[in-house]
Scaffold this motif. Structure first.
Motif, PDB file in Angstrom:
ATOM      1  N   ILE A 136       0.829  -1.215   0.000  1.00 52.70           N
ATOM      2  CA  ILE A 136       0.000   0.000   0.000  1.00 52.70           C
ATOM      3  C   ILE A 136       0.861   1.262   0.000  1.00 52.70           C
ATOM      4  N   TYR A 137       1.847   1.337   0.903  1.00 49.98           N
ATOM      5  CA  TYR A 137       2.648   2.565   1.019  1.00 49.98           C
ATOM      6  C   TYR A 137       3.429   2.882  -0.261  1.00 49.98           C
ATOM      7  N   PRO A 138       4.141   1.911  -0.860  1.00 57.98           N
ATOM      8  CA  PRO A 138       4.832   2.236  -2.128  1.00 57.98           C
ATOM      9  C   PRO A 138       3.871   2.687  -3.223  1.00 57.98           C
ATOM     10  N   CYS A 139       2.684   2.083  -3.296  1.00 59.21           N
ATOM     11  CA  CYS A 139       1.714   2.482  -4.328  1.00 59.21           C
ATOM     12  C   CYS A 139       1.212   3.907  -4.092  1.00 59.21           C
ATOM     13  N   VAL A 140       0.917   4.235  -2.829  1.00 57.91           N
ATOM     14  CA  VAL A 140       0.491   5.593  -2.499  1.00 57.91           C
ATOM     15  C   VAL A 140       1.599   6.583  -2.829  1.00 57.91           C
ATOM     16  N   LEU A 141       2.830   6.197  -2.545  1.00 55.62           N
ATOM     17  CA  LEU A 141       3.980   7.054  -2.833  1.00 55.62           C
ATOM     18  C   LEU A 141       4.115   7.303  -4.332  1.00 55.62           C
ATOM     19  N   MET A 142       3.925   6.258  -5.136  1.00 51.92           N
ATOM     20  CA  MET A 142       4.000   6.413  -6.590  1.00 51.92           C
ATOM     21  C   MET A 142       2.903   7.339  -7.114  1.00 51.92           C
ATOM     22  N   VAL A 143       1.703   7.201  -6.563  1.00 52.92           N
ATOM     23  CA  VAL A 143       0.591   8.074  -6.977  1.00 52.92           C
ATOM     24  C   VAL A 143       0.900   9.533  -6.640  1.00 52.92           C
ATOM     25  N   LEU A 144       1.434   9.756  -5.441  1.00 52.94           N
ATOM     26  CA  LEU A 144       1.773  11.118  -5.033  1.00 52.94           C
ATOM     27  C   LEU A 144       2.874  11.708  -5.909  1.00 52.94           C
ATOM     28  N   SER A 178      11.923  -1.949   1.443  1.00 52.95           N
ATOM     29  CA  SER A 178      12.812  -1.027   2.150  1.00 52.95           C
ATOM     30  C   SER A 178      13.816  -0.392   1.202  1.00 52.95           C
ATOM     31  N   LEU A 179      14.082  -1.042   0.051  1.00 54.36           N
ATOM     32  CA  LEU A 179      14.966  -0.452  -0.969  1.00 54.36           C
ATOM     33  C   LEU A 179      14.184   0.419  -1.949  1.00 54.36           C
ATOM     34  N   ILE A 180      12.962  -0.035  -2.298  1.00 58.05           N
ATOM     35  CA  ILE A 180      12.173   0.673  -3.302  1.00 58.05           C
ATOM     36  C   ILE A 180      11.730   2.048  -2.812  1.00 58.05           C
ATOM     37  N   GLU A 181      11.300   2.138  -1.554  1.00 55.94           N
ATOM     38  CA  GLU A 181      10.778   3.408  -1.016  1.00 55.94           C
ATOM     39  C   GLU A 181      11.820   4.529  -1.060  1.00 55.94           C
ATOM     40  N   ILE A 213      12.299   5.683  -4.713  1.00 52.91           N
ATOM     41  CA  ILE A 213      11.213   6.553  -5.187  1.00 52.91           C
ATOM     42  C   ILE A 213      11.390   7.973  -4.654  1.00 52.91           C
ATOM     43  N   LEU A 214      11.696   8.075  -3.362  1.00 55.45           N
ATOM     44  CA  LEU A 214      11.871   9.393  -2.748  1.00 55.45           C
ATOM     45  C   LEU A 214      13.066  10.129  -3.343  1.00 55.45           C
ATOM     46  N   MET A 215      14.178   9.408  -3.582  1.00 60.88           N
ATOM     47  CA  MET A 215      15.367  10.033  -4.180  1.00 60.88           C
ATOM     48  C   MET A 215      15.065  10.494  -5.606  1.00 60.88           C
ATOM     49  N   PHE A 216      14.347   9.661  -6.374  1.00 57.39           N
ATOM     50  CA  PHE A 216      13.986  10.043  -7.739  1.00 57.39           C
ATOM     51  C   PHE A 216      13.156  11.314  -7.733  1.00 57.39           C
ATOM     52  N   MET A 217      12.172  11.355  -6.837  1.00 62.65           N
ATOM     53  CA  MET A 217      11.312  12.533  -6.743  1.00 62.65           C
ATOM     54  C   MET A 217      12.125  13.768  -6.360  1.00 62.65           C
ATOM     55  N   ALA A 218      13.046  13.615  -5.391  1.00 68.40           N
ATOM     56  CA  ALA A 218      13.861  14.747  -4.940  1.00 68.40           C
ATOM     57  C   ALA A 218      14.748  15.275  -6.063  1.00 68.40           C
ATOM     58  N   VAL A 219      15.365  14.363  -6.832  1.00 68.27           N
ATOM     59  CA  VAL A 219      16.254  14.766  -7.924  1.00 68.27           C
ATOM     60  C   VAL A 219      15.471  15.496  -9.013  1.00 68.27           C
ATOM     61  N   VAL A 220      14.298  14.954  -9.396  1.00 62.89           N
ATOM     62  CA  VAL A 220      13.499  15.578 -10.463  1.00 62.89           C
ATOM     63  C   VAL A 220      13.014  16.966 -10.034  1.00 62.89           C
TER      64      VAL A 220
END
Length: 396
Positions: free
Chosen positions: A161-169, A361-364, A367-374
């Motif tokens: 659930i959390y990774p999917c919500v993170l991807m949507v955000l 624990s690796l994927i989350e 995702i956050l690093m990708f978002m921060a870089v973009v």
């Protein structure tokens, strides 16, 4: 006599679908199995449009059904009582039809198999219970199997659930930046008329284009999604998607282990219910999602029929992990194959749970690093001209 749609494969592995007439679905299945075909499914003609029964309501029904049988109520009366209590109109209609078939002389397993949406394992389990005279016992085992499966599935869904919500955000933030924020900066810089850096120019042009064509882009993405879904539900598409899923890094190995666990627990439940090994393997093959593993199990059935051990037959498919086949070999040697299959399922379920937690624990963070870089690149590109103008004014 009724018409049934039977899906089967001949000795060369060619899959075909036929319409045949028989008294019951089980009679048709036995007829083609004795003729040397591998039967995938038998469904009453015209019944395939009914929706599948969800796992949780089906578990509740079986718990109630088992309680009524334990209390000494007849099967027909129990079915009629539970049909009246159902809130789901589709499920209630199916139970009414099942009760009517049982009243007319059909077996319980044949009545359920004539419906659409019920797992093959369930009807096969009922058949084994009817033949052995231990319907209550096999139902108890099936309910226990359902409880474990539902609990494990809920645990997997909760983990995702959390990774999917993170991807949507992340997607929502990207869409907002490119369709709202960047075009506003484009209007601002157009009014100033200053020369912009190449990166800023490209970003502003892309943001403006996306804002004007967002509806078309959304429609194209939707069309691609629908096309992929339609391909994935076809026979060729299922095999392609399954092969891709197994080859994915991290996720592929987890998916493979999950399917091995599901197969082992299904086969254990069927064998413990008194079903012979070959019919149990055929049912277990139809109960798992992975086409690669299901085909491996189907190939192993032929060697098991020839007298070879189950562990050797599964090893020859080169699909099952060595640890699983070694544990199954020990179960065969000690005469405790159902219990050992259950242990295989428990081991791989625990392994899947641990591996999934580690993967997430690796994927989350990724995702956050990708978002921060973009976001950082976008902000730098947008504010770079302002910094340049400020530096130029300071220099003057």
């Amino acid at each position: 006599m009724a018409e049934f749609v039977i899906k089967l494969a001949d000795e060369r592995g060619r899959v075909q679908q036929q319409v045949q007439t028989a008294a019951t679905a089980e009679e048709l299945r036995v007829r083609f199995t004795h003729a040397g075909y591998h039967v995938f499914s038998v469904k009453e003609r015209g019944g395939s449009s009914r929706r599948k029964t969800k796992l949780e309501p089906f578990l509740i029904f079986n718990q109630q059904f088992l309680t009524l049988i334990r209390a000494g109520l007849p099967i027909l009366g129990s079915l009629q009582m539970l049909a009246k209590a159902q809130k789901n109109s589709n499920f209630a209609a199916q139970l009414d039809d099942i009760a009517a078939r049982v009243k007319n002389g059909d077996s319980l397993s044949a009545a359920f198999e004539a419906q659409a949406g019920y797992p093959p394992m369930y009807t096969t389990t009922l058949l084994a219970g009817e033949r052995s005279g231990n319907l209550q016992e096999v139902l108890e085992r099936y309910v226990a199997f359902q409880r474990v499966s539902l609990s494990f599935r809920k645990k997997l869904v909760a983990s995702l659930i959390y990774p999917c919500v993170l991807m949507v955000l992340v997607t929502a933030v990207m869409v907002f930046l490119f369709t709202v924020v960047i075009p506003e900066f484009a209007d601002l810089y157009n009014q100033l008329g200053n020369k912009l850096p190449p990166l800023t120019t490209w970003l502003l042009n892309f943001g403006t284009w996306l804002r004007h064509n967002f509806l078309w882009v959304a429609l194209v993405v939707l069309a691609i999604g629908i096309s992929f879904w339609r391909f994935s539900v076809s026979e060729r598409g299922r095999e392609a998607v399954d092969g891709l899923r197994i080859r994915l890094p991290l996720i592929g190995n987890i998916w493979l282990k999950y399917q091995i666990a599901l197969f082992s627990r299904t086969l254990s439940t069927l064998l413990a219910g008194g079903l012979p090994l070959v019919p149990a393997l055929e049912t277990a093959a139809r109960s798992i999602t992975s086409r690669k593993i299901a085909k491996g199990v189907v190939r192993s059935i032929e060697t098991v029929r020839e007298g070879q051990g189950l562990s050797d037959s599964l090893t020859a498919t080169k699909v099952f992990p060595g640890l699983a086949t070694e544990m199954i070999a020990v179960g065969e040697q000690t005469g405790a194959l159902p219990a050992m299959l259950n242990s295989v399922a428990e081991f791989f379920e625990e392994d899947v749970s641990t591996a999934l937690t580690a993967a997430l624990s690796l994927i989350e963070p990724v995702i956050l690093m990708f978002m921060a870089v973009v976001v950082a690149l976008i902000l730098i590109s947008l504010y770079l001209p302002i910094f340049s103008m400020g530096a130029g004014q300071t220099g003057q």
